[in-house]
Enzyme design. Structure first.
Site, PDB file in Angstrom:
ATOM      1  N   GLU A 164       3.076  -5.581  -0.018  1.00  0.00           N
ATOM      2  CA  GLU A 164       4.486  -5.679   0.565  1.00  0.00           C
ATOM      3  C   GLU A 164       5.357  -6.870  -0.163  1.00  0.00           C
ATOM      4  O   GLU A 164       5.985  -7.704   0.513  1.00  0.00           O
ATOM      5  CB  GLU A 164       4.547  -6.024   2.008  1.00  0.00           C
ATOM      6  CG  GLU A 164       3.982  -7.356   2.292  1.00  0.00           C
ATOM      7  CD  GLU A 164       2.290  -7.386   2.732  1.00  0.00           C
ATOM      8  OE1 GLU A 164       1.634  -6.558   1.885  1.00  0.00           O
ATOM      9  OE2 GLU A 164       1.757  -8.285   3.259  1.00  0.00           O
ATOM     10  N   TYR A 179      -6.101  -4.673  11.113  1.00  0.00           N
ATOM     11  CA  TYR A 179      -5.104  -3.603  10.991  1.00  0.00           C
ATOM     12  C   TYR A 179      -5.026  -2.506  12.333  1.00  0.00           C
ATOM     13  O   TYR A 179      -4.459  -2.512  13.020  1.00  0.00           O
ATOM     14  CB  TYR A 179      -5.569  -2.458   9.918  1.00  0.00           C
ATOM     15  CG  TYR A 179      -5.200  -3.203   8.566  1.00  0.00           C
ATOM     16  CD1 TYR A 179      -6.037  -3.994   8.146  1.00  0.00           C
ATOM     17  CD2 TYR A 179      -3.792  -2.770   7.912  1.00  0.00           C
ATOM     18  CE1 TYR A 179      -5.806  -4.573   6.800  1.00  0.00           C
ATOM     19  CE2 TYR A 179      -3.595  -3.320   6.616  1.00  0.00           C
ATOM     20  CZ  TYR A 179      -4.730  -4.315   5.839  1.00  0.00           C
ATOM     21  OH  TYR A 179      -4.226  -4.658   4.745  1.00  0.00           O
ATOM     22  N   HIS A 186       4.284   1.605   5.901  1.00  0.00           N
ATOM     23  CA  HIS A 186       3.487   0.174   6.106  1.00  0.00           C
ATOM     24  C   HIS A 186       3.980  -0.902   5.520  1.00  0.00           C
ATOM     25  O   HIS A 186       4.682  -1.944   5.914  1.00  0.00           O
ATOM     26  CB  HIS A 186       1.910   0.642   5.744  1.00  0.00           C
ATOM     27  CG  HIS A 186       1.314  -0.728   6.014  1.00  0.00           C
ATOM     28  ND1 HIS A 186       0.382  -0.922   7.065  1.00  0.00           N
ATOM     29  CD2 HIS A 186       0.917  -1.789   5.256  1.00  0.00           C
ATOM     30  CE1 HIS A 186      -0.200  -2.015   7.014  1.00  0.00           C
ATOM     31  NE2 HIS A 186       0.145  -2.409   5.781  1.00  0.00           N
ATOM     32  N   GLU A 187       4.385  -0.697   4.086  1.00  0.00           N
ATOM     33  CA  GLU A 187       4.692  -1.845   3.351  1.00  0.00           C
ATOM     34  C   GLU A 187       6.152  -2.271   3.877  1.00  0.00           C
ATOM     35  O   GLU A 187       6.561  -3.348   3.688  1.00  0.00           O
ATOM     36  CB  GLU A 187       4.716  -1.703   1.672  1.00  0.00           C
ATOM     37  CG  GLU A 187       3.088  -1.105   1.248  1.00  0.00           C
ATOM     38  CD  GLU A 187       2.097  -1.921   1.706  1.00  0.00           C
ATOM     39  OE1 GLU A 187       2.375  -3.322   2.212  1.00  0.00           O
ATOM     40  OE2 GLU A 187       0.817  -1.625   1.835  1.00  0.00           O
ATOM     41  N   GLU A 207      -0.910  -7.722   9.692  1.00  0.00           N
ATOM     42  CA  GLU A 207      -1.468  -6.101   9.490  1.00  0.00           C
ATOM     43  C   GLU A 207      -1.427  -5.631  10.931  1.00  0.00           C
ATOM     44  O   GLU A 207      -1.246  -4.106  10.836  1.00  0.00           O
ATOM     45  CB  GLU A 207      -2.885  -6.192   8.657  1.00  0.00           C
ATOM     46  CG  GLU A 207      -2.584  -6.973   7.350  1.00  0.00           C
ATOM     47  CD  GLU A 207      -1.927  -6.171   6.465  1.00  0.00           C
ATOM     48  OE1 GLU A 207      -1.430  -5.041   6.605  1.00  0.00           O
ATOM     49  OE2 GLU A 207      -1.498  -6.900   5.550  1.00  0.00           O
ATOM     50  N   ASP A 251     -10.385 -13.082   1.457  1.00  0.00           N
ATOM     51  CA  ASP A 251     -10.629 -11.613   1.193  1.00  0.00           C
ATOM     52  C   ASP A 251     -12.061 -11.280   1.622  1.00  0.00           C
ATOM     53  O   ASP A 251     -12.232 -10.051   1.650  1.00  0.00           O
ATOM     54  CB  ASP A 251     -10.658 -11.705  -0.621  1.00  0.00           C
ATOM     55  CG  ASP A 251     -10.442 -10.408  -1.121  1.00  0.00           C
ATOM     56  OD1 ASP A 251      -9.329  -9.666  -0.258  1.00  0.00           O
ATOM     57  OD2 ASP A 251     -11.004 -10.126  -1.975  1.00  0.00           O
ATOM     58  N   HIS A 275       6.379  -4.296   6.737  1.00  0.00           N
ATOM     59  CA  HIS A 275       5.998  -5.785   6.555  1.00  0.00           C
ATOM     60  C   HIS A 275       7.386  -6.661   6.174  1.00  0.00           C
ATOM     61  O   HIS A 275       7.320  -7.789   6.119  1.00  0.00           O
ATOM     62  CB  HIS A 275       5.158  -6.104   5.036  1.00  0.00           C
ATOM     63  CG  HIS A 275       3.533  -5.698   5.583  1.00  0.00           C
ATOM     64  ND1 HIS A 275       2.906  -6.737   6.319  1.00  0.00           N
ATOM     65  CD2 HIS A 275       2.869  -5.237   5.058  1.00  0.00           C
ATOM     66  CE1 HIS A 275       1.755  -6.239   6.459  1.00  0.00           C
ATOM     67  NE2 HIS A 275       1.488  -5.516   5.487  1.00  0.00           N
TER      68      HIS A 275
HETATM   69  N1  BES Z   1      -0.899  -6.573   2.640  1.00  0.00           N
HETATM   70  C1  BES Z   1      -1.790  -5.649   2.273  1.00  0.00           C
HETATM   71  C2  BES Z   1      -2.532  -5.815   1.284  1.00  0.00           C
HETATM   72  C3  BES Z   1      -3.540  -6.869   1.129  1.00  0.00           C
HETATM   73  C4  BES Z   1      -4.055  -7.423   2.123  1.00  0.00           C
HETATM   74  C5  BES Z   1      -3.770  -7.713  -0.160  1.00  0.00           C
HETATM   75  C6  BES Z   1      -4.815  -8.682   2.115  1.00  0.00           C
HETATM   76  C7  BES Z   1      -4.659  -8.667  -0.130  1.00  0.00           C
HETATM   77  C8  BES Z   1      -5.118  -9.476   0.830  1.00  0.00           C
HETATM   78  C9  BES Z   1      -0.910  -4.384   2.243  1.00  0.00           C
HETATM   79  O1  BES Z   1       0.273  -4.305   3.216  1.00  0.00           O
HETATM   80  C10 BES Z   1      -1.951  -3.292   2.678  1.00  0.00           C
HETATM   81  O2  BES Z   1      -2.373  -3.483   4.039  1.00  0.00           O
HETATM   82  N2  BES Z   1      -2.141  -2.133   2.076  1.00  0.00           N
HETATM   83  C11 BES Z   1      -3.085  -1.203   2.565  1.00  0.00           C
HETATM   84  C12 BES Z   1      -2.145   0.024   2.761  1.00  0.00           C
HETATM   85  C13 BES Z   1      -2.030   0.229   4.136  1.00  0.00           C
HETATM   86  C14 BES Z   1      -1.012   1.626   4.240  1.00  0.00           C
HETATM   87  C15 BES Z   1      -2.932   0.229   5.149  1.00  0.00           C
HETATM   88  C16 BES Z   1      -3.896  -0.881   1.359  1.00  0.00           C
HETATM   89  O3  BES Z   1      -3.670  -1.529   0.375  1.00  0.00           O
HETATM   90  O4  BES Z   1      -4.847  -0.080   1.479  1.00  0.00           O
HETATM   91 ZN    ZN Z   2      -0.506  -4.424   5.054  1.00  0.00          ZN
END
Ligand code: BES
Ligand code: ZN
Length: 598
Positions: free
Chosen positions: A267, A378, A291-292, A314, A370, A295
């Site tokens: 995002e 989520y 989703h993005e 999330e 991470d 955010h």
């Molecule tokens: N912010 C996240 C991606 C993220 C989270 C990167 C933690 C690094 C550390 C992003 O908004 C996200 O949740 N992406 C999901 C997609 C979504 C539709 C659930 C993904 O990348 O799968």
């Molecule tokens: Zn996210």
């Protein structure tokens, strides 16, 4: 000035200095795979007696440091780098003369920087130019900028990025028009953002508008299919604004990256970074955009104060995402996606080793955030928010959420701050609808609470009936006519819930009828490959290998590696595929897969 909450993921001494503004001037060198140049940090000095500022770094070579006071001249200053820790990198301690409130660091990144992926021309769609993209969340900004790398600190920034002349640089910021071909690109981010939202990409990029404030950045061959797939973006923004107030970031563009991008989406403000694997041709996977985009309220406007509060980003965003999908595509689709989410949650909890990581409040001390990443923040988060909506009613709850965003706009917030707001605005005013014990259970339970309001969908009931009839020996032709109008979500549910005991013969019957092995939908293919591994359906393996080599999105490939690695024979296959694919993967994907195969 708000206090910055203590953050176990950063070395920054935020009780003495808090970054207010950042000025970057960097050269991208594709031959050496390095970014080099200067980062200037302007601080709000909160401790007049402090003699050093501590920044986060990881794998950076620090060449010089200078300090200044106000608009005064730069003077060289001394610095030391502490020993590296595997989770957080190296603290950079810069001596600050009395009164100094600015530093300028001259530095160089490592080719192995965890927040950067340098792609060769062969790894791009156009095959002619190399590509670079950054991924700062959660704590990778420090691998390409020395800074206070924590979400409790917000700064504005400006940047100058110098590239080979044939390439175009974009950042998640206001971009200066008309610079293509010059090799110099300037950017400005006037809203204060946390470090994890700093983002840069460089490549053979072009732009096509979708609406007055939305558009697509991508390699030339990707722009048109992406613009078709994501054409409802403006409708999504309008729907979100109607629910939660104005979009406050100016433009909303999408950058479609090469398939090695390790996430579905990121995002980054004004410019979401997205995987091309959601371009299915039928808009079936565009909830990623919802989703993005969401955010822009939950996350970028109101930011988790520390990575222990990640569910605030999330969980709320997953809830908002489904509200947007409901508004633009209808309740049936939103419910199906929510049900798929609940299954992901159950599934993901099974693979989590640290008990507290199964809750909304993991313990982040001493760990790379991470390592705690999963579906829990989520989906358990979204179920919690959905529960609150159900208890107070949609109208009251929508107004409450809007007030939450408005009253905390451009601030970082802790879980406790949210709970205090919830108590003051809803729980105390309408006592009895939600109890403190229920709230605690949502936050600390390793399970979905028994009083959760789970989504339900008759669409899936029909899928299950057709599935069961076929599994009981019914003709595939009957299944074919029953499934004739199924959406991607129904297909995903179908494949995900097929018995893992199907015979290769049954698998072949399905494959012949529906062509799953060659599905152009990355999620359906993913579900099918998992089933193929479980049932030893070898006919899918060549396509699966091609998929795992081509795609670097962790969510799509890590489960395949994990499933393969669960048998001795499969592990050999996984190791062989990894050896071949590794070079094309992002550093974060390499770490995750190495972990699964260890
Ligand atoms: N912010 C996240 C991606 C993220 C989270 C990167 C933690 C690094 C550390 C992003 O908004 C996200 O949740 N992406 C999901 C997609 C979504 C539709 C659930 C993904 O990348 O799968
Ligand atoms: Zn996210």
């Amino acid at each position: 000035m708000p206090l910055v909450p203590a953050d176990p993921s950063s070395y920054a001494n935020v009780s003495a200095f808090v970054t207010r503004h950042l000025v970057l001037d960097l050269i991208a060198n594709f031959d050496t795979k390095t970014l080099s140049g200067t980062a200037e940090l302007q601080f709000d000095r909160r401790d007049t007696s402090a003699t050093e500022v501590v920044l986060d770094t990881r794998d950076l070579t620090i060449q010089h440091a200078e300090a200044a006071m106000g608009t005064g001249a730069w003077v060289p200053t001394t610095f030391i780098l502490d020993a590296a820790t595997p989770a957080f990198g190296r603290a950079l301690r810069i001596t600050m003369p009395p009164g100094a409130d600015r530093v300028r660091v001259t530095y160089l990144t490592s080719p192995a920087a965890r927040g950067l992926q340098w792609l060769t021309a062969a790894q791009t769609a156009g095959k002619a130019q190399p590509f670079l993209f950054t991924q700062a969340q959660a704590i990778q900004a420090r691998s390409f900028i020395p800074l206070q790398d924590l979400p409790g600190v917000r700064a504005t920034y400006e940047a100058t990025i110098r590239t080979p002349k044939a390439l175009v640089a974009v950042m998640a910021a206001e971009m200066t028009p008309g610079q293509a071909g010059s090799g110099v690109f300037t950017f400005k981010m006037p809203q204060a953002i946390p470090s994890y939202l700093i983002a840069l990409a460089i490549g053979d990029l072009t732009f096509t508008p979708m609406s007055g404030r939305t558009g697509i950045w991508a390699e030339p061959s990707v722009v048109a299919p992406a613009a078709r797939e994501f054409e409802d973006t403006e409708k999504m923004i309008a729907a979100t604004e109607a629910l939660y107030g104005p979009y406050r970031w100016g433009r909303y563009d999408l950058l479609v990256l090469p398939p090695s991008f390790p996430f579905g989406g990121m995002e980054n403000p004004r410019l979401t970074f997205a995987t091309p694997t959601v371009i299915a041709g039928d808009k079936s996977l565009v909830s990623l955009v919802a989703h993005e985009l969401a955010h822009s309220w939950s996350g970028n406007l109101v930011t988790n104060a520390t990575w222990s509060d990640f569910w605030l980003n999330e969980g709320f965003t997953t809830y908002l995402e489904r509200r947007i999908i409901e508004a633009v595509y209808g309740k049936a689709r939103a419910d199906m996606e929510a049900m798929i989410g609940v299954r992901d949650l159950d599934e993901s909890r099974k693979t989590i080793e640290v008990a507290r990581d199964k809750t909304l409040l993991p313990d982040m001390s001493g760990r790379d955030p991470d390592d705690a990443y999963s579906s829990v923040p989520y989906e358990q988060g979204a179920l919690f928010v959905r529960f609150l909506e159900q208890q107070y009613g949609r109208q009251a709850f929508d107004a409450f959420l809007r007030r939450w965003f408005d009253s905390h706009a451009f601030q970082s917030a802790t879980t406790d701050q949210f709970l205090a707001f919830l108590r003051a605005e809803l729980m105390d005013r309408q006592p009895g609808l939600v109890t403190d014990a229920q709230v605690q259970e949502w936050l600390t339970s390793e399970h979905v609470p028994s009083f959760a309001v789970l989504p339900a969908s008759d669409a899936f009931v029909k899928v299950e009936q057709a599935r069961d009839a076929w599994m009981a020996g019914g003709p595939v032709a009957t299944l074919a006519s029953a499934s004739n109008a199924w959406s991607a979500q129904e297909w995903i549910h179908f494949v995900d819930t097929l018995a893992r005991t199907l015979t290769p013969l049954q698998m072949r019957a399905l494959d012949t009828q529906f062509g799953f092995t060659t599905s152009g939908n990355s999620e359906i293919a993913h579900a099918w490959f998992r089933l193929a591994i479980a049932t030893r359906y070898q006919a899918a393996y060549a396509a699966m290998e091609e998929y795992m080599v081509r795609i670097g999105r962790r969510k799509l490939i890590v489960p395949l590696y994990r499933d393969l690695a669960s048998t001795a024979q499969g592990k050999v296959i996984a190791q062989r595929i990894f050896a071949k694919a590794r070079e094309g993967y992002h550093p974060l994907a390499v770490t995750s897969i190495a972990d699964v195969l260890k």
